[in-house]
Design a protein around this motif. Sequence first.
Motif, PDB file in Angstrom:
ATOM      1  N   PRO A 178      44.165  45.092  39.727  1.00 45.42           N
ATOM      2  CA  PRO A 178      45.517  45.631  39.523  1.00 45.42           C
ATOM      3  C   PRO A 178      46.390  45.486  40.762  1.00 45.42           C
ATOM      4  O   PRO A 178      47.587  45.195  40.653  1.00 45.42           O
ATOM      5  CB  PRO A 178      45.262  47.113  39.199  1.00 45.42           C
ATOM      6  CG  PRO A 178      43.836  47.188  38.787  1.00 45.42           C
ATOM      7  CD  PRO A 178      43.123  46.139  39.543  1.00 45.42           C
ATOM      8  N   GLU A 179      45.786  45.676  41.939  1.00 44.22           N
ATOM      9  CA  GLU A 179      46.542  45.597  43.193  1.00 44.22           C
ATOM     10  C   GLU A 179      47.149  44.204  43.387  1.00 44.22           C
ATOM     11  O   GLU A 179      48.345  44.063  43.652  1.00 44.22           O
ATOM     12  CB  GLU A 179      45.601  45.938  44.356  1.00 44.22           C
ATOM     13  CG  GLU A 179      46.225  45.844  45.732  1.00 44.22           C
ATOM     14  CD  GLU A 179      45.198  46.050  46.830  1.00 44.22           C
ATOM     15  OE1 GLU A 179      45.496  45.673  47.975  1.00 44.22           O
ATOM     16  OE2 GLU A 179      44.102  46.573  46.549  1.00 44.22           O
ATOM     17  N   LEU A 180      46.338  43.168  43.235  1.00 49.62           N
ATOM     18  CA  LEU A 180      46.821  41.800  43.430  1.00 49.62           C
ATOM     19  C   LEU A 180      47.791  41.391  42.330  1.00 49.62           C
ATOM     20  O   LEU A 180      48.775  40.686  42.582  1.00 49.62           O
ATOM     21  CB  LEU A 180      45.638  40.839  43.491  1.00 49.62           C
ATOM     22  CG  LEU A 180      44.789  40.928  44.758  1.00 49.62           C
ATOM     23  CD1 LEU A 180      43.433  40.252  44.562  1.00 49.62           C
ATOM     24  CD2 LEU A 180      45.522  40.308  45.944  1.00 49.62           C
ATOM     25  N   GLY A 181      47.518  41.839  41.091  1.00 50.74           N
ATOM     26  CA  GLY A 181      48.426  41.514  39.995  1.00 50.74           C
ATOM     27  C   GLY A 181      49.815  42.081  40.213  1.00 50.74           C
ATOM     28  O   GLY A 181      50.819  41.384  40.041  1.00 50.74           O
ATOM     29  N   LEU A 224      46.757  38.053  34.403  1.00 50.18           N
ATOM     30  CA  LEU A 224      45.994  38.915  35.314  1.00 50.18           C
ATOM     31  C   LEU A 224      46.256  40.393  35.032  1.00 50.18           C
ATOM     32  O   LEU A 224      45.337  41.222  35.100  1.00 50.18           O
ATOM     33  CB  LEU A 224      46.331  38.586  36.760  1.00 50.18           C
ATOM     34  CG  LEU A 224      45.523  39.341  37.819  1.00 50.18           C
ATOM     35  CD1 LEU A 224      44.028  39.067  37.678  1.00 50.18           C
ATOM     36  CD2 LEU A 224      45.995  38.985  39.231  1.00 50.18           C
ATOM     37  N   LEU A 225      47.497  40.750  34.689  1.00 49.19           N
ATOM     38  CA  LEU A 225      47.793  42.157  34.391  1.00 49.19           C
ATOM     39  C   LEU A 225      47.102  42.624  33.113  1.00 49.19           C
ATOM     40  O   LEU A 225      46.844  43.822  32.952  1.00 49.19           O
ATOM     41  CB  LEU A 225      49.304  42.375  34.288  1.00 49.19           C
ATOM     42  CG  LEU A 225      50.060  42.341  35.629  1.00 49.19           C
ATOM     43  CD1 LEU A 225      51.546  42.542  35.397  1.00 49.19           C
ATOM     44  CD2 LEU A 225      49.532  43.402  36.594  1.00 49.19           C
ATOM     45  N   ALA A 226      46.804  41.693  32.203  1.00 54.12           N
ATOM     46  CA  ALA A 226      45.990  42.066  31.037  1.00 54.12           C
ATOM     47  C   ALA A 226      44.614  42.529  31.507  1.00 54.12           C
ATOM     48  O   ALA A 226      44.087  43.555  31.048  1.00 54.12           O
ATOM     49  CB  ALA A 226      45.862  40.887  30.076  1.00 54.12           C
ATOM     50  N   TYR A 227      44.017  41.784  32.440  1.00 56.19           N
ATOM     51  CA  TYR A 227      42.722  42.179  32.992  1.00 56.19           C
ATOM     52  C   TYR A 227      42.845  43.464  33.807  1.00 56.19           C
ATOM     53  O   TYR A 227      41.956  44.326  33.765  1.00 56.19           O
ATOM     54  CB  TYR A 227      42.169  41.057  33.875  1.00 56.19           C
ATOM     55  CG  TYR A 227      41.741  39.804  33.143  1.00 56.19           C
ATOM     56  CD1 TYR A 227      41.456  39.824  31.770  1.00 56.19           C
ATOM     57  CD2 TYR A 227      41.632  38.594  33.807  1.00 56.19           C
ATOM     58  CE1 TYR A 227      41.062  38.675  31.108  1.00 56.19           C
ATOM     59  CE2 TYR A 227      41.235  37.433  33.146  1.00 56.19           C
ATOM     60  CZ  TYR A 227      40.955  37.485  31.802  1.00 56.19           C
ATOM     61  OH  TYR A 227      40.557  36.344  31.147  1.00 56.19           O
ATOM     62  N   ALA A 228      43.951  43.592  34.544  1.00 52.49           N
ATOM     63  CA  ALA A 228      44.159  44.806  35.334  1.00 52.49           C
ATOM     64  C   ALA A 228      44.203  46.038  34.428  1.00 52.49           C
ATOM     65  O   ALA A 228      43.624  47.089  34.752  1.00 52.49           O
ATOM     66  CB  ALA A 228      45.454  44.688  36.132  1.00 52.49           C
ATOM     67  N   LEU A 280      51.213  32.981  43.678  1.00 48.41           N
ATOM     68  CA  LEU A 280      50.255  32.089  43.027  1.00 48.41           C
ATOM     69  C   LEU A 280      48.837  32.336  43.537  1.00 48.41           C
ATOM     70  O   LEU A 280      47.876  32.444  42.759  1.00 48.41           O
ATOM     71  CB  LEU A 280      50.673  30.647  43.294  1.00 48.41           C
ATOM     72  CG  LEU A 280      50.154  29.533  42.391  1.00 48.41           C
ATOM     73  CD1 LEU A 280      50.553  29.783  40.948  1.00 48.41           C
ATOM     74  CD2 LEU A 280      50.687  28.199  42.863  1.00 48.41           C
ATOM     75  N   LEU A 281      48.696  32.449  44.844  1.00 45.28           N
ATOM     76  CA  LEU A 281      47.372  32.644  45.435  1.00 45.28           C
ATOM     77  C   LEU A 281      46.882  34.081  45.251  1.00 45.28           C
ATOM     78  O   LEU A 281      45.681  34.318  45.103  1.00 45.28           O
ATOM     79  CB  LEU A 281      47.405  32.257  46.913  1.00 45.28           C
ATOM     80  CG  LEU A 281      47.698  30.766  47.153  1.00 45.28           C
ATOM     81  CD1 LEU A 281      47.866  30.482  48.640  1.00 45.28           C
ATOM     82  CD2 LEU A 281      46.599  29.889  46.566  1.00 45.28           C
ATOM     83  N   LYS A 282      47.786  35.034  45.238  1.00 43.98           N
ATOM     84  CA  LYS A 282      47.385  36.422  44.956  1.00 43.98           C
ATOM     85  C   LYS A 282      46.820  36.527  43.542  1.00 43.98           C
ATOM     86  O   LYS A 282      45.802  37.192  43.319  1.00 43.98           O
ATOM     87  CB  LYS A 282      48.577  37.367  45.121  1.00 43.98           C
ATOM     88  CG  LYS A 282      48.991  37.581  46.570  1.00 43.98           C
ATOM     89  CD  LYS A 282      50.254  38.431  46.666  1.00 43.98           C
ATOM     90  CE  LYS A 282      50.704  38.570  48.114  1.00 43.98           C
ATOM     91  NZ  LYS A 282      51.978  39.323  48.227  1.00 43.98           N
ATOM     92  N   PHE A 283      47.484  35.873  42.598  1.00 40.42           N
ATOM     93  CA  PHE A 283      46.973  35.888  41.228  1.00 40.42           C
ATOM     94  C   PHE A 283      45.591  35.239  41.167  1.00 40.42           C
ATOM     95  O   PHE A 283      44.685  35.745  40.507  1.00 40.42           O
ATOM     96  CB  PHE A 283      47.936  35.166  40.291  1.00 40.42           C
ATOM     97  CG  PHE A 283      49.262  35.842  40.099  1.00 40.42           C
ATOM     98  CD1 PHE A 283      49.358  37.225  40.065  1.00 40.42           C
ATOM     99  CD2 PHE A 283      50.431  35.104  39.940  1.00 40.42           C
ATOM    100  CE1 PHE A 283      50.581  37.871  39.891  1.00 40.42           C
ATOM    101  CE2 PHE A 283      51.648  35.725  39.756  1.00 40.42           C
ATOM    102  CZ  PHE A 283      51.727  37.110  39.736  1.00 40.42           C
TER     103      PHE A 283
END
Length: 615
Positions: free
Chosen positions: A433-436, A456-460, A404-407
């Motif tokens: 991308p790394e955090l996602g 978040l992976l969409a943004y990555a 949750l916090l990584k995202f």
Amino acid sequence: MDRKLAAILAADVVGYSTLMEQDEEGTFERLRAGRKELFEPEIARHHGRIFKLMGDGLLAEFASVVDAVECAVALQRGLAERNASFPEEEGINVRIGVNLGEVIVEGDDFYGEGVNIAARLEQMAEPGGVYVSGKVAKEVEKKLSFGFEPMGEHLMKNMDEPVPVYRIKLLGVPKIRSRRRRGKPYMPWAAAAAVALLAFAGGGWLYFDLFATPAATGVPSIAVLAFDNMSDDPKLDYFSDGVSEDIIAGLARSPDLSVIARNSSFTYKGKPTDVRQIGKDLNVSYVLEGSVRKEADRVRIVAQLINTKTGAHVWAERFDQSGDNPMALQDAVTEKIVGALASETGQIKRSWYGEAWSKNAASLEEYDYYLRGHDKLLQYTPETTEEASRTTAEGMAKFPESALLKFNMGFISYVRGVNGWSQDPHDDLGKVPELGRQGMASDNLSPLERKLGHWLLAYASLVERDFRNAMREAEAAIALAPNDAFMRAVLVDAAIGAGDTESAIAWTNFGMRNDPANKEFYSYLQGWALMSGERYEESLKVMKELSNSFAAIPLVKAINAVNLGNLDEAKNNITTALELDPSWTAKKWRAITFVEEKVLDRQVSDLVKAGLPER
């Protein structure tokens, strides 16, 4: 007993026992990766829902039979692509059956003939194949390009009439070849014993729940009471009940909420209600109650949200809608109510942001840190973004494994980078991308975490300029929370990157309709999308009323002006943008704008022509 028509997809792993016997640990890891990376997002992308989980399979429900068939084919093609990276004997193969029929609804589960036929079709299918019933083939044959091979009529257990069976011709999916036993040693006996003990724990056989979808923890809980019928005609109770049920269904699709089932919340219908007692009875944080008045072609719904701990009214609103289609009236109003309550900027989330900030820092839990950081991030200024970063970093120090916090930190890094608020945009954007991926690799992700992860992976994928995958991830996130107006609107970045202007318009319109408090921001996003799609006059019309509250707005206006032949206006907009933020250059625009290269080149050329410094 409730019944409904549904498309049911049944899937199971071929040779599961043999695979586990040959390589238990490796098989488990490959199946788990397949579930996280293929099955869950693909079913979500096709608007389906997993409702039953088995050790080596699943059952999923779809409102659209077209979506169910497309999903089945996408799953088999996806598995074939994944298997290409493994030795032949390590590949995971699945059988799939799809049926359209009536099912019995009990809570979140389905039973009956519609489900049973799907399971039997799956058992008949060859490894890597998809078998469908005659009803499915007839319904989709003119809507999809797949071929259907008749397999004859089959009499199935407990059925009086035979069922026509068809096999989908899966072009491009390699046939499954027979397996060879690997010369690999079995797992050590101590590990095998540990697995056996775990499997037998609790007095009954359990199995690896490879397709498990854990429930969200820590999220707000709500009960929707039956809305009162205030119409003159008591026979219109069906309409007020329908509105309440639609709101329950809409809220239940939000991974940010835990929603009490209708059977529990409707027990209070027609009785005097004390929301504090209901909160204790049902163990919920909030109660939503209201009334419906329907007269001719008009409907008015009043809804109010109440905190069950304090009895205080958190929110109240009146919704009016006109039209001659009762179901359309019902849908339009309930969509607005769900959007007002359940989105990232909705009333329930706002209430929980306030509660998180009221807590003592020493007592904060993982979800509290997420709420505090997310609240600051949504205020969308350089200063509040830095506050969000500090709060989230504090939480990560206390909960280093928190997905949750990584995202949340990934979103912070993206917002910093794309808005030019970062000291090192390259570093910040590289963290996305790394955090996602770190977050999505975590075990037992909650529905909320899966939504945030796909978002978040969409943004990555945008950062990596994989625009096709950005759109896939955006659609997966939206499927997991279809009523989140804020998320849908801001994922317009993915649609713009993919060149899908129509989706961008639809998503921002949804945001403006269901989250009117942020209408100006969504108008900017729509203007940006129209400009990127070379629809300059439409973009100008959308953006002309917007105040220049941040530099990107006059920059987009400048591109519109250049293409509409008004160079003086374009230069004035560049002057305004540089007054707001002198750091803007064509180089900076190129570094943090994620669109196809030819589109980016055109935008940079227009900005330089309007007077933006190149460096």
